[in-house]
Every structure is written in structure tokens, then in C-alpha cells.
Scaffold this active site. Sequence first.
Site, PDB file in Angstrom:
ATOM      1  N   HIS A 131       0.835  -1.196   0.000  1.00 33.27           N
ATOM      2  CA  HIS A 131       0.000   0.000   0.000  1.00 33.27           C
ATOM      3  C   HIS A 131       0.874   1.252   0.000  1.00 33.27           C
ATOM      4  O   HIS A 131       2.075   1.193   0.268  1.00 33.27           O
ATOM      5  CB  HIS A 131      -0.933  -0.029   1.209  1.00 33.27           C
ATOM      6  CG  HIS A 131      -1.990  -1.098   1.095  1.00 33.27           C
ATOM      7  ND1 HIS A 131      -2.907  -1.345   2.074  1.00 33.27           N
ATOM      8  CD2 HIS A 131      -2.254  -1.978   0.086  1.00 33.27           C
ATOM      9  CE1 HIS A 131      -3.718  -2.328   1.683  1.00 33.27           C
ATOM     10  NE2 HIS A 131      -3.327  -2.744   0.494  1.00 33.27           N
TER      11      HIS A 131
ATOM     12  N   GLU B 217       1.193   3.769   1.996  1.00 34.92           N
ATOM     13  CA  GLU B 217       1.888   4.119   3.243  1.00 34.92           C
ATOM     14  C   GLU B 217       3.222   3.380   3.342  1.00 34.92           C
ATOM     15  O   GLU B 217       4.225   3.938   3.797  1.00 34.92           O
ATOM     16  CB  GLU B 217       1.034   3.718   4.456  1.00 34.92           C
ATOM     17  CG  GLU B 217      -0.352   4.337   4.528  1.00 34.92           C
ATOM     18  CD  GLU B 217      -1.411   3.482   3.830  1.00 34.92           C
ATOM     19  OE1 GLU B 217      -1.156   3.015   2.697  1.00 34.92           O
ATOM     20  OE2 GLU B 217      -2.491   3.301   4.405  1.00 34.92           O
TER      21      GLU B 217
ATOM     22  N   SER C  43     -21.390   7.837 -38.614  1.00 30.81           N
ATOM     23  CA  SER C  43     -21.124   8.540 -37.349  1.00 30.81           C
ATOM     24  C   SER C  43     -19.666   8.980 -37.181  1.00 30.81           C
ATOM     25  O   SER C  43     -19.285   9.442 -36.100  1.00 30.81           O
ATOM     26  CB  SER C  43     -21.514   7.642 -36.173  1.00 30.81           C
ATOM     27  OG  SER C  43     -20.724   6.478 -36.190  1.00 30.81           O
TER      28      SER C  43
ATOM     29  N   TRP D 110     -16.735  11.606 -38.173  1.00 27.22           N
ATOM     30  CA  TRP D 110     -16.678  11.751 -36.730  1.00 27.22           C
ATOM     31  C   TRP D 110     -17.616  12.855 -36.294  1.00 27.22           C
ATOM     32  O   TRP D 110     -17.751  13.837 -37.024  1.00 27.22           O
ATOM     33  CB  TRP D 110     -15.244  12.115 -36.273  1.00 27.22           C
ATOM     34  CG  TRP D 110     -14.260  11.054 -36.643  1.00 27.22           C
ATOM     35  CD1 TRP D 110     -13.384  11.068 -37.662  1.00 27.22           C
ATOM     36  CD2 TRP D 110     -14.061   9.815 -35.949  1.00 27.22           C
ATOM     37  NE1 TRP D 110     -12.634   9.912 -37.670  1.00 27.22           N
ATOM     38  CE2 TRP D 110     -13.040   9.135 -36.619  1.00 27.22           C
ATOM     39  CE3 TRP D 110     -14.655   9.214 -34.836  1.00 27.22           C
ATOM     40  CZ2 TRP D 110     -12.595   7.868 -36.214  1.00 27.22           C
ATOM     41  CZ3 TRP D 110     -14.200   7.964 -34.439  1.00 27.22           C
ATOM     42  CH2 TRP D 110     -13.183   7.313 -35.131  1.00 27.22           C
TER      43      TRP D 110
ATOM     44  N   THR E  83     -23.264  -1.945 -32.516  1.00 31.65           N
ATOM     45  CA  THR E  83     -22.095  -1.072 -32.670  1.00 31.65           C
ATOM     46  C   THR E  83     -20.982  -1.812 -33.406  1.00 31.65           C
ATOM     47  O   THR E  83     -20.297  -1.242 -34.260  1.00 31.65           O
ATOM     48  CB  THR E  83     -21.624  -0.573 -31.278  1.00 31.65           C
ATOM     49  OG1 THR E  83     -22.697   0.158 -30.683  1.00 31.65           O
ATOM     50  CG2 THR E  83     -20.402   0.323 -31.384  1.00 31.65           C
TER      51      THR E  83
ATOM     52  N   LEU F 238     -29.281  -0.071 -25.991  1.00 30.18           N
ATOM     53  CA  LEU F 238     -28.580  -0.655 -24.841  1.00 30.18           C
ATOM     54  C   LEU F 238     -28.375   0.395 -23.753  1.00 30.18           C
ATOM     55  O   LEU F 238     -28.495   0.096 -22.551  1.00 30.18           O
ATOM     56  CB  LEU F 238     -27.240  -1.259 -25.314  1.00 30.18           C
ATOM     57  CG  LEU F 238     -26.425  -2.054 -24.299  1.00 30.18           C
ATOM     58  CD1 LEU F 238     -27.276  -3.097 -23.582  1.00 30.18           C
ATOM     59  CD2 LEU F 238     -25.240  -2.743 -24.996  1.00 30.18           C
ATOM     60  N   ALA F 239     -28.083   1.643 -24.155  1.00 28.81           N
ATOM     61  CA  ALA F 239     -27.876   2.715 -23.165  1.00 28.81           C
ATOM     62  C   ALA F 239     -29.134   2.894 -22.310  1.00 28.81           C
ATOM     63  O   ALA F 239     -29.053   3.048 -21.088  1.00 28.81           O
ATOM     64  CB  ALA F 239     -27.509   4.019 -23.865  1.00 28.81           C
TER      65      ALA F 239
END
Length: 366
Positions: free
Chosen positions: A57, A59, A174, A176, A202, A299-300
Site C-alpha cells: 500500500h 503508506e 457517425s 466523426w 455497434t 442498450l444505453a
Amino acid sequence: MIDDKMNDFDSSMMRRCLELAQKALGKTAPNPMVGAVVVQNGQIVGEGYHPGAGQPHAEVFALRAADHLARGATIYVSLEPCNHYGKTPPCVEALIAAGVAKVVVGMVDPNPQAAGGIEKLRSAGIEVVVGVEEEACRQLNEAFVHRILYKRPFGILKYAMTLDGKIATSSGHSSWITDLAARNVVHQLRAACDAVIVGGNTVRHDNPHLTSHQVEARNPLRVVMSRSLELPENAYLWETEEAATLVLTQVGANPDLQKLLLRKGVNVVELDSLTPDKVMSYLYDLGFLSVLWECGGILAANAIAEGAVQKIMAFIAPKIIGGDGAPSPVGNLGFQQMTEALTLERINWQTIGPDCLMEGYLPLRR
Ligand SMILES: Nc1c(N[C@@H]2O[C@H](COP(=O)(O)O)[C@@H](O)[C@H]2O)[nH]c(=O)[nH]c1=O
Ligand SMILES: [Zn+2]
């Protein structure tokens, strides 16, 4: 006056901890990013950060760097020092053994397994201050906090749309929408996330790479959700080797394509039911902190409806393409009234080149 100076000093040391912590951005899952700084007589004598799961870690690295100068020193650490034997021994014991006089903590550890460090330090006679730059500490580890509290990775929905709210022309073109500067921000975002998810549509329409496109930067796991597995045989996702790809589907789907993908080194997993929440649960079990949804609108909408999205990052380009059939970033949520709208909280706007980025959080619903 003296107090103000002390507060400023504490804040700047904690900011340094956060800077150190971020050196491991995207590399610590399932662990948080943590930084630590040892200060003796107003001077930094040791610094450290947590490089990744299984490694010491923050620390411990800072104490090692400070060596004997840690005795009587103040250590700043962005997360409460752990009090448990996990993959590594408890940091509180290392701090007590090193003889530090004071520990300044950014935020309390939400992980119940590791908690209790502050009390342990106090009962060993060490002065502990808690909550310096707490907001910034929580922000850096928002995905870790979410993972611990909800037992799911933190979901970010990212999309790019035109000023008239389209993510493609009506013929599906799409590339860009946004300018290069905004696309670079997306590439950095991918390097910071553990997985990127898209749907079969997609892959079929955009044939994306979904990588960070940066030399030496890490890449997220590329995840495709597809019920039918009607996917192209030669998509970039399986023809490029810079990042691993996982295809999640349902039991029995398209065995021929499954075999082909496996031959190409793609991992194919059949889930009982292919829903955003089931997928997030699967990725939680893999130890992931943050997942980027880069999918289309259908899907979103499902991901939002199932609580798999916590944060939205919307890139908005100053372009108008029109078109009744042109798709928008979020499909049908079933809302009829304006009062049902999901209103983002803690929003932030910035311009990136000619484009705009609006970020915000969905209201908490579980
Ligand atoms: N200080 C600090 C952490 N503190 C606590 O320790 C837990 C992981 O323990 P372990 O399995 O032993 O690595 C983690 O979930 C968090 O609660 N973890 C870290 O990875 N890095 C660090 O610098
Ligand atoms: Zn620890």
C-alpha cells in the site's frame, strides 16, 4: 492565521498524495488509488503510492522512502490506513512500528474489511486528523466507493452527439461527430476504465477498436453484449491484439461463431440472461472498478433503466445533421411526462476544442 497556514499546508500535502495516487490510474482494480507523503519539520522526506492489487500500500512505500526520518513525522494519506490482513499486512502496524507522531487522513475507508485504522492508531497514542481534502479524495476513488457500497462496478455512459441530439446520420454514418481533441479525451478515459461495453449493433455498424490509442497506456477489456451472436467474422475487436476482448452472450447462441471467436483468442461467456445488471455483476466478480458504456441508444436506455450507469459524459459537437430517422444517444425509457426526466446532479461543463463536454451524475436509485 497560523491555523489557516496549517490548513493550506495540510491541503497541499493531501493534493500531493492525490497526484501520487493517480500515477496508478486504471491499474489498481479492485483496489483504490492511494497516495502517501511523510513530512518531517515541514519537509517531504518520503512519498509513495499504491501501484496495484497485491502490491504494498501507499503508506508502506512512503515509509520505506522516509526510512529513519519517519520517526516523529507526520504522514499524509488519501485513504484511511488499513487495519486488516488482505493481500498485504495492515498499514496501521507499519505506521506504529515506524514511530510516526501524526497521521492526516483524506477520507475514511468505506471497505468494512479494512476499516478501523483510525481508532487503532489513536489507541496507540498517534494523533489522527480526518477529512483533509475529503471531497477530492472521494472524487478520485468514486468508482472504488461505488463498488464497495453497491457490489457493482461504477458505470459511465459516454456518447458523442450533434447539437441536434443525433449520434449518427439516418444512414448510420457517425465518423466523426466530435473533433480530435474530444476524441483524445475519450482515449484517456478508456485508459482509466477497466472495461468498455458495446452491443452487437455497434460492432456491426461502426467496427470500433475501443482502445486507448496511446503508446504504453493500458487498454480496457473490450466487452461485446450480443444475444444473437450475429456478428461479423472479421471485426477489429477480434483482429487486433492490443487489447483483450470478451463476448457475452446467452446460452446456446450461434455455436459456429462461438467456435470461430474462441479460435481467434476471444473469450466467449454464456450468461443465463444477458441484461446490463447481469453483465455488471459478472464484471464485479472479475474485480472491476469502472466500466465505460460506449453503446448505442437501445442498450444505453436499458443500462440506465437497470441502474448500470451512474455518470454521464456527453460530448456535444456544434453540428446539425437533422434527419427524422437519425438515432439519439438514449432510446426509449418509457417516460411520457417531462416530470419523469432523469435530471443530472453535480453537473460540470467544459469546452474541448470546438466541442463541449457535459458531465453529471444520475440521481441515486438503489
Ligand atoms: N491504503 C491502501 C488500501 N487500503 C484498503 O486495503 C484494501 C486492500 O487490501 P489488500 O488486499 O491487502 O491490498 C482496500 O480495499 C482498501 O480498503 N488499499 C490499497 O489497495 N492501497 C492502499 O494504499
Ligand atoms: Zn494498507
